[in-house]
Design a protein around this motif. Structure first.
Motif, short mmCIF file in Angstrom:
data_model
loop_
_atom_site.label_atom_id
_atom_site.label_comp_id
_atom_site.label_asym_id
_atom_site.label_seq_id
_atom_site.Cartn_x
_atom_site.Cartn_y
_atom_site.Cartn_z
N LYS A 89 44.05 3.96 14.31
CA LYS A 89 44.54 5.35 14.23
C LYS A 89 44.31 5.99 12.86
O LYS A 89 44.66 7.14 12.66
N THR A 90 43.77 5.22 11.90
CA THR A 90 43.65 5.77 10.54
C THR A 90 42.20 5.93 10.10
O THR A 90 41.34 5.15 10.49
N GLU A 91 41.98 6.94 9.29
CA GLU A 91 40.64 7.18 8.73
C GLU A 91 40.44 6.42 7.43
O GLU A 91 39.35 5.98 7.11
N GLY A 92 41.51 6.28 6.64
CA GLY A 92 41.41 5.54 5.37
C GLY A 92 41.41 4.04 5.61
O GLY A 92 41.73 3.56 6.71
N GLY A 93 41.07 3.27 4.58
CA GLY A 93 40.89 1.84 4.74
C GLY A 93 42.09 0.96 4.42
O GLY A 93 42.00 -0.26 4.56
N GLU A 94 43.22 1.54 4.01
CA GLU A 94 44.38 0.73 3.60
C GLU A 94 44.85 -0.23 4.69
O GLU A 94 45.13 -1.40 4.42
N THR A 95 44.95 0.27 5.92
CA THR A 95 45.45 -0.58 7.01
C THR A 95 44.46 -1.68 7.34
O THR A 95 44.84 -2.82 7.62
N ASP A 96 43.17 -1.35 7.29
CA ASP A 96 42.13 -2.36 7.53
C ASP A 96 42.21 -3.46 6.47
O ASP A 96 42.00 -4.64 6.77
N ALA A 97 42.53 -3.06 5.23
CA ALA A 97 42.67 -4.04 4.14
C ALA A 97 43.86 -4.97 4.43
O ALA A 97 43.77 -6.19 4.21
N MET A 98 44.96 -4.40 4.91
CA MET A 98 46.13 -5.21 5.28
C MET A 98 45.78 -6.17 6.43
O MET A 98 46.18 -7.33 6.42
N LEU A 99 45.00 -5.66 7.39
CA LEU A 99 44.57 -6.48 8.52
C LEU A 99 43.67 -7.62 8.04
O LEU A 99 43.83 -8.78 8.45
N GLY A 100 42.74 -7.29 7.13
CA GLY A 100 41.86 -8.30 6.55
C GLY A 100 42.64 -9.39 5.83
O GLY A 100 42.33 -10.58 5.95
N ASN A 101 43.69 -8.98 5.11
CA ASN A 101 44.52 -9.95 4.40
C ASN A 101 45.26 -10.86 5.38
O ASN A 101 45.37 -12.07 5.15
N ALA A 113 36.48 -10.86 7.25
CA ALA A 113 35.32 -10.19 6.65
C ALA A 113 35.08 -8.84 7.32
O ALA A 113 34.86 -7.83 6.63
N ASP A 114 35.15 -8.80 8.64
CA ASP A 114 34.93 -7.53 9.37
C ASP A 114 35.95 -6.48 8.97
O ASP A 114 35.60 -5.32 8.72
N ALA A 115 37.23 -6.88 8.91
CA ALA A 115 38.29 -5.92 8.57
C ALA A 115 38.16 -5.44 7.13
O ALA A 115 38.34 -4.24 6.85
N LEU A 116 37.83 -6.34 6.21
CA LEU A 116 37.68 -5.96 4.80
C LEU A 116 36.47 -5.08 4.58
O LEU A 116 36.52 -4.11 3.81
N VAL A 131 40.29 -5.80 -2.85
CA VAL A 131 39.62 -5.95 -1.54
C VAL A 131 38.26 -6.61 -1.71
O VAL A 131 37.90 -7.52 -0.95
N TRP A 132 37.51 -6.21 -2.75
CA TRP A 132 36.21 -6.85 -3.02
C TRP A 132 36.40 -8.35 -3.33
O TRP A 132 35.64 -9.20 -2.85
N LEU A 134 38.86 -10.31 -2.37
CA LEU A 134 39.27 -11.00 -1.14
C LEU A 134 38.06 -11.18 -0.21
O LEU A 134 37.90 -12.24 0.41
N LEU A 135 37.21 -10.15 -0.16
CA LEU A 135 36.00 -10.24 0.67
C LEU A 135 35.08 -11.34 0.15
O LEU A 135 34.53 -12.13 0.92
N GLY A 136 34.94 -11.42 -1.17
CA GLY A 136 34.12 -12.47 -1.77
C GLY A 136 34.64 -13.85 -1.42
O GLY A 136 33.88 -14.75 -1.05
N GLN A 137 35.96 -14.03 -1.50
CA GLN A 137 36.57 -15.32 -1.17
C GLN A 137 36.40 -15.64 0.33
O GLN A 137 36.21 -16.80 0.71
N THR A 138 36.44 -14.59 1.15
CA THR A 138 36.25 -14.77 2.60
C THR A 138 34.84 -15.29 2.88
O THR A 138 34.66 -16.24 3.66
N TYR A 139 33.84 -14.67 2.24
CA TYR A 139 32.45 -15.13 2.42
C TYR A 139 32.25 -16.53 1.83
O TYR A 139 31.51 -17.34 2.39
N LEU A 140 32.93 -16.80 0.74
CA LEU A 140 32.85 -18.12 0.11
C LEU A 140 33.35 -19.20 1.08
O LEU A 140 32.74 -20.27 1.20
N ASN A 141 34.43 -18.90 1.78
CA ASN A 141 34.97 -19.84 2.76
C ASN A 141 34.05 -20.06 3.95
O ASN A 141 34.18 -21.05 4.67
N GLN A 142 33.12 -19.11 4.15
CA GLN A 142 32.14 -19.26 5.23
C GLN A 142 30.80 -19.79 4.70
O GLN A 142 29.83 -19.85 5.44
N GLN A 143 30.78 -20.14 3.41
CA GLN A 143 29.58 -20.62 2.73
C GLN A 143 28.44 -19.60 2.79
O GLN A 143 27.26 -19.95 2.82
#
Length: 197
Positions: A89-101, A113-116, A131-132, A134-143
């Motif tokens: 329901k939102t245009e801004g990315g704050e909620t997606d960042a919370m979802l990614g977390n 990764a998709d949500a972030l 957010v960047w 957290l995204l880096g750590q997410t990719y790191l966990n996926q090698q």
């Protein structure tokens, strides 16, 4: 107004037991007091009840508060549905960042990764650097080391977090090299040699 929170909480809780809470503001007030008194799971119960009875509207603000209650209670799995609904329901990315977390806390790396990525794409983030990182750590966990390094480089543009981001870059590059040496992933040179032959 007399700032007697314990009495306020007891009164509202009793009103809820006797089915006297009739408005959205009453439900949200009770949930907010539980949340502020460090009982986030009780706050979530109140919000869920209000939503179930159609007394609380399922708007972005209420869904995000419900998700925050679950997150505060370390119930990240339960936070997913309200966050997914709010993000849609939102245009801004704050909620997606919370979802990614929330996905990150559950070690669900591809969804995190998709949500972030979506959060960054939508923009309007208060803590873009976080957010960047957290995204880096997410990719790191996926090698996925190249993507991880790219995300950490974006984070390093923030002067205050540059040192932290540089440490993550060094760690990602070290892990990439270690995995190449162990033969767990192909080095770029080996991959191009294979494709040419």
């Amino acid at each position: 107004q007399m700032n007697k929170m314990d009495n306020y909480l007891a009164t509202l809780s009793l009103a809820r037991q006797k089915d006297l809470l009739k408005t959205e503001s009453q439900y949200v007030s009770l949930a907010s007091v539980f949340y502020s008194q460090d009982v986030p799971i009780r706050a979530a119960d109140v919000m869920e009840e209000g939503l179930r009875r159609n007394i609380i509207s399922a708007n972005v603000k209420n869904l995000r508060f419900l998700a925050a209650c679950y997150s505060q209670a370390q119930e990240f799995e339960k936070a997913l549905v309200p966050l997914q609904q709010a993000a849609a329901k939102t245009e801004g990315g704050e909620t997606d960042a919370m979802l990614g977390n929330a996905y990150f806390q559950l070690a669900r790396w591809p969804e995190a990764a998709d949500a972030l990525e979506s959060a960054i794409q939508k923009g309007q983030l208060k803590q873009l650097t976080t957010v960047w990182l957290l995204l880096g750590q997410t990719y790191l966990n996926q090698q996925q080391y190249e993507r991880a390094v790219y995300a950490f480089r974006q984070a390093s543009q923030d002067e205050e977090r540059a040192k932290q981001a540089q440490q993550w870059i060094q760690y990602a590059e070290y892990e990439k090299k270690r995995h190449e040496e162990l033969g767990l992933i192909k080095s770029p040179a080996a991959a191009s040699k294979e494709s040419s032959s």
